[in-house]
Design a protein around this motif. Sequence first.
Motif, PDB file in Angstrom:
ATOM      1  N   UNK C 182       0.835  -1.210   0.000  1.00 21.47           N
ATOM      2  CA  UNK C 182       0.000   0.000   0.000  1.00 21.47           C
ATOM      3  C   UNK C 182       0.865   1.254   0.000  1.00 21.47           C
ATOM      4  N   UNK C 186       1.015   4.115  -2.849  1.00 21.63           N
ATOM      5  CA  UNK C 186       0.678   5.486  -2.485  1.00 21.63           C
ATOM      6  C   UNK C 186       1.782   6.448  -2.894  1.00 21.63           C
ATOM      7  N   UNK C 189       1.835   6.958  -6.748  1.00 23.12           N
ATOM      8  CA  UNK C 189       0.742   7.775  -7.286  1.00 23.12           C
ATOM      9  C   UNK C 189       1.027   9.253  -7.049  1.00 23.12           C
ATOM     10  N   UNK C 190       1.394   9.595  -5.825  1.00 22.28           N
ATOM     11  CA  UNK C 190       1.649  11.004  -5.516  1.00 22.28           C
ATOM     12  C   UNK C 190       2.845  11.523  -6.314  1.00 22.28           C
ATOM     13  N   UNK C 217      -2.723   1.881  -8.265  1.00 16.91           N
ATOM     14  CA  UNK C 217      -4.157   2.020  -7.966  1.00 16.91           C
ATOM     15  C   UNK C 217      -4.676   0.712  -7.390  1.00 16.91           C
ATOM     16  N   UNK C 220      -3.356   0.096  -3.847  1.00  9.64           N
ATOM     17  CA  UNK C 220      -3.938   0.950  -2.821  1.00  9.64           C
ATOM     18  C   UNK C 220      -5.384   0.561  -2.518  1.00  9.64           C
ATOM     19  N   UNK C 221      -6.144   0.228  -3.539  1.00  7.36           N
ATOM     20  CA  UNK C 221      -7.572  -0.014  -3.315  1.00  7.36           C
ATOM     21  C   UNK C 221      -7.899  -1.468  -3.019  1.00  7.36           C
ATOM     22  N   UNK C 224      -6.254  -3.390   1.102  1.00  3.07           N
ATOM     23  CA  UNK C 224      -6.991  -3.312   2.367  1.00  3.07           C
ATOM     24  C   UNK C 224      -8.054  -4.387   2.526  1.00  3.07           C
ATOM     25  N   UNK C 225      -8.628  -4.842   1.418  1.00  5.42           N
ATOM     26  CA  UNK C 225      -9.677  -5.847   1.542  1.00  5.42           C
ATOM     27  C   UNK C 225      -9.060  -7.214   1.863  1.00  5.42           C
ATOM     28  N   UNK C 227      -6.486  -7.370   3.683  1.00  8.31           N
ATOM     29  CA  UNK C 227      -6.188  -7.168   5.100  1.00  8.31           C
ATOM     30  C   UNK C 227      -7.389  -7.520   5.952  1.00  8.31           C
TER      31      UNK C 227
END
Lengths: 221, 94, 554
Positions: C182, C186, C189-190, C217, C220-221, C224-225, C227
């Motif tokens: 993640x 992140x 992307x930034x 992308x 990052x998206x 978490x799932x 997790x």
Amino acid sequence: MSRELPAAAASPLAHQFDDLPQQREADEMGMWIFLCTEIMFFGGLFLAYTIYRTQDEAAFAAASHELDLFWGTVNTAVLMTSSLTMALAGHAAEASRRKQTAFLLLATLVLGSVFIGIKGQEYYHKYLHGLMPLWGLPFEWQGTSRGHAELFFDLYFLMTGVHALHMLIGLGILVVLIVNASRGGLLGEFSAPIHITGLYWHFVDIVWVFLFPLLYLIGAH
Amino acid sequence: MPHKPSQVRVYGVVYVALLLLLALTVEAARHDLGHWNFVVAALIAAVKALLIALYFMHVRDSTSLIKLVVAAGLLWLCILFSLSLADYWTRAWL
Amino acid sequence: MTVISPSPSTAGPAPEQAPSRDYLSAGYTVRSWLVTTDHKRIAILYLLSITFFFMLGGLAATLVRLDLMTPQADLVQTETFNKLFTAHGVIMVFFFLIPSIPAVLGNFLVPLMLGARDLAFPRLNLLSWYVYVLGGLFTLYALLAGGVDTGWTFYAPYSSTYSNTYVMATAVGIFITGFSSILTGLNFIVTIHKMRAPGLTWFRLPLFIWSIYATSIIQVLGTPVLAISLFLVGMERLLGIGIFDPRLGGDPILFQHLFWFYSHPAVYIMILPSMGVVSEIIPCFCRKRPFGYAFIGFSSFAIAVFSFLVWGHHLFVSGQSVYAGMVFSILSYLVAIPSAVKVFNWTASLHKGSISFDTPMLYALGFVGLFTMGGLTGLFVAALAVDVHVHDTYFIVAHFHYIMVGGAVMGYLGGIHFWWPKMTGRLYPEGWARLSAILIFVGFNLTFFPQYILGYLGMPRRYHVYPAEFQVLNVMSSAGASILALGYFFPLTYLLWSLWYGKPASPNPWRAAGLEWQTASPPPTENFAETPVVVDEAYDYQRIDTLSHEGDAA
């Protein structure tokens, strides 16, 4: 208003950035992307909730009825107030008001701690009444749909527990900010950490804004 | 930041609105509105969340890039929900 | 692309770089490496770590394939066999493939390709490596303490209730490592949004950047799932919370939904960066612009978005509603389209190109062929009826290994070879490298093609014993695996060798396009003496070749 600058840093600009606006935009974007990961993390829990609730609405309502609506409401108000103080803290920091910033951050910390305290009380109450189906503790359910009632309480502890964990992390960060702010740091162009933490704190508040009705308000009538 | 003095005012107004909405949602929950209970509660929660996001989190004043990031997060949540529920809510059809 | 830069011309060979200025020489202590925030050093730290895990995962596979040479269970006990294929999957997916290109090549190249001094969040980058290592240590502990036997997919209720192996420790390890993924995404992307050099507009970006962005992308998206799914399994084991427990009205299939919501997009985390690598290599070794640059770029985003819409195809036979199955089946067909767009564009890029078969190109071409085969078999199994027959057989195993190994790993190796001169300042020995690429290609096909047949004939996956009639194909597969292992062993050796004995590399030994080639090999810590300004389009190979010919003539 005089402020003591740390001796080493004349500017908060990090070496990889060209100017402060770029750094600020990058920090903000970074935190928002992180909040998107949190949306998806909590999202899994909300999905589980949705699935099981639609399977047995009545069981969920009956289980929800056992929660303490009064303290849940109080807690919601407490958390929203902490969001206010956090937003005001960011505002004060931007205006370089040292004492105000430190005070408002402290207020946020206190309110957040009150929230955790009330939550702990609620948990303890559930434990005393046999409504904490964890660690093999007895689940004392007299009504029908025992399975789904237990699922409700599983989700209650999971969702509020994960939320509380995020609160605790936020409280930890607040302690660091308070120490820094009271020494005159984090003011003016150095205030980005407060704004960024504010984003996180408000997000945790938003999660609770959804948790509250889903957990406390189903069986309220 | 422009309009510095009224920023505090904005925060104050939003805060009062949040408290009012909290009172409203609790009161609405006390009455049996059938299926509408959920709709009302969800709507009020959404409005509260929107207020916090737009004003406390400054999304209203943010760049379109930030707004895009927020929208993406919400969209992905919708994907998770819609396709998962497409399974659960059609299992009984067979 | 043409660069206007005040720094001295770096067009010709210049092996005498001031050695104290490059990033490798900026500090020789272990401490200087362990507290670095230099993205290039962090990339090397990742390179070492994932190579270690690759060998560990490979060892597990070796034992599996050795045992499968005979139909009986004779090398290890069945419990151990289950732990071996689980270890292989967990290690290869979470500790090798997911990080591989993003954490190594992405970390190294993204700031260079953008003309930046570093990523947006250098300290977060270092943290992400430490998080990776911490997760790896948890998982190693679980392995050494006795292993886990649930398969890398951790299905409930076996993982949540019945297995008495080290599920918790492994789940914790993967959970922690997920944060590494993640944070890396992140950061990228930034950085890509905020730190591009002047003149570097979106459509002048290298296609590798497009791929890394799309991958980020997903990281990052989706992560978490994963997790939350592992968290819930852990909670069920630890606290007795029965979210997936049928005895409470819970649904084990909910675990599969949450798990595959991540794990399907995860396979695109594994393949998109390789596609980006191929999109860099092919234009360079054809000496022309990639065909359909915009389409290749957009297809990366299309893949990233569509990848999230198809996870239910892993649940076709699990008890998911048939209607949902049909929806997921159609969506799975759609997700193949942007991948096909890439394959067509790469192929069209070759047309009328001046093609040379250096090692990176061998890997890239191998990728295109093998990825196509793997992807095609993906379409076969996206059809509900076919999947009913081949689900949980070796057909599936062959399908995903064609993409993961024939695709992703070959893309990774191609990228390592392509950018090796840039990263190390050394050239690898081309002869040995080409031999290894060919060995890997041959060994790979011999290992996995028979598995398509085995699966179609009905041999289930994750089985320790099998009917005697399947032995010939299994022996072929194991024999291929030995060749493949040899093929992997060679690069390990000659790449290490090249660090001391390889020819010093010029800044741009491939005469490739891209800002990373406009600085020294290896680059100085700050990457560029002055921030470059970009004025020309990407992949301007015609201009590069014209200029270098003029340079030769002068």
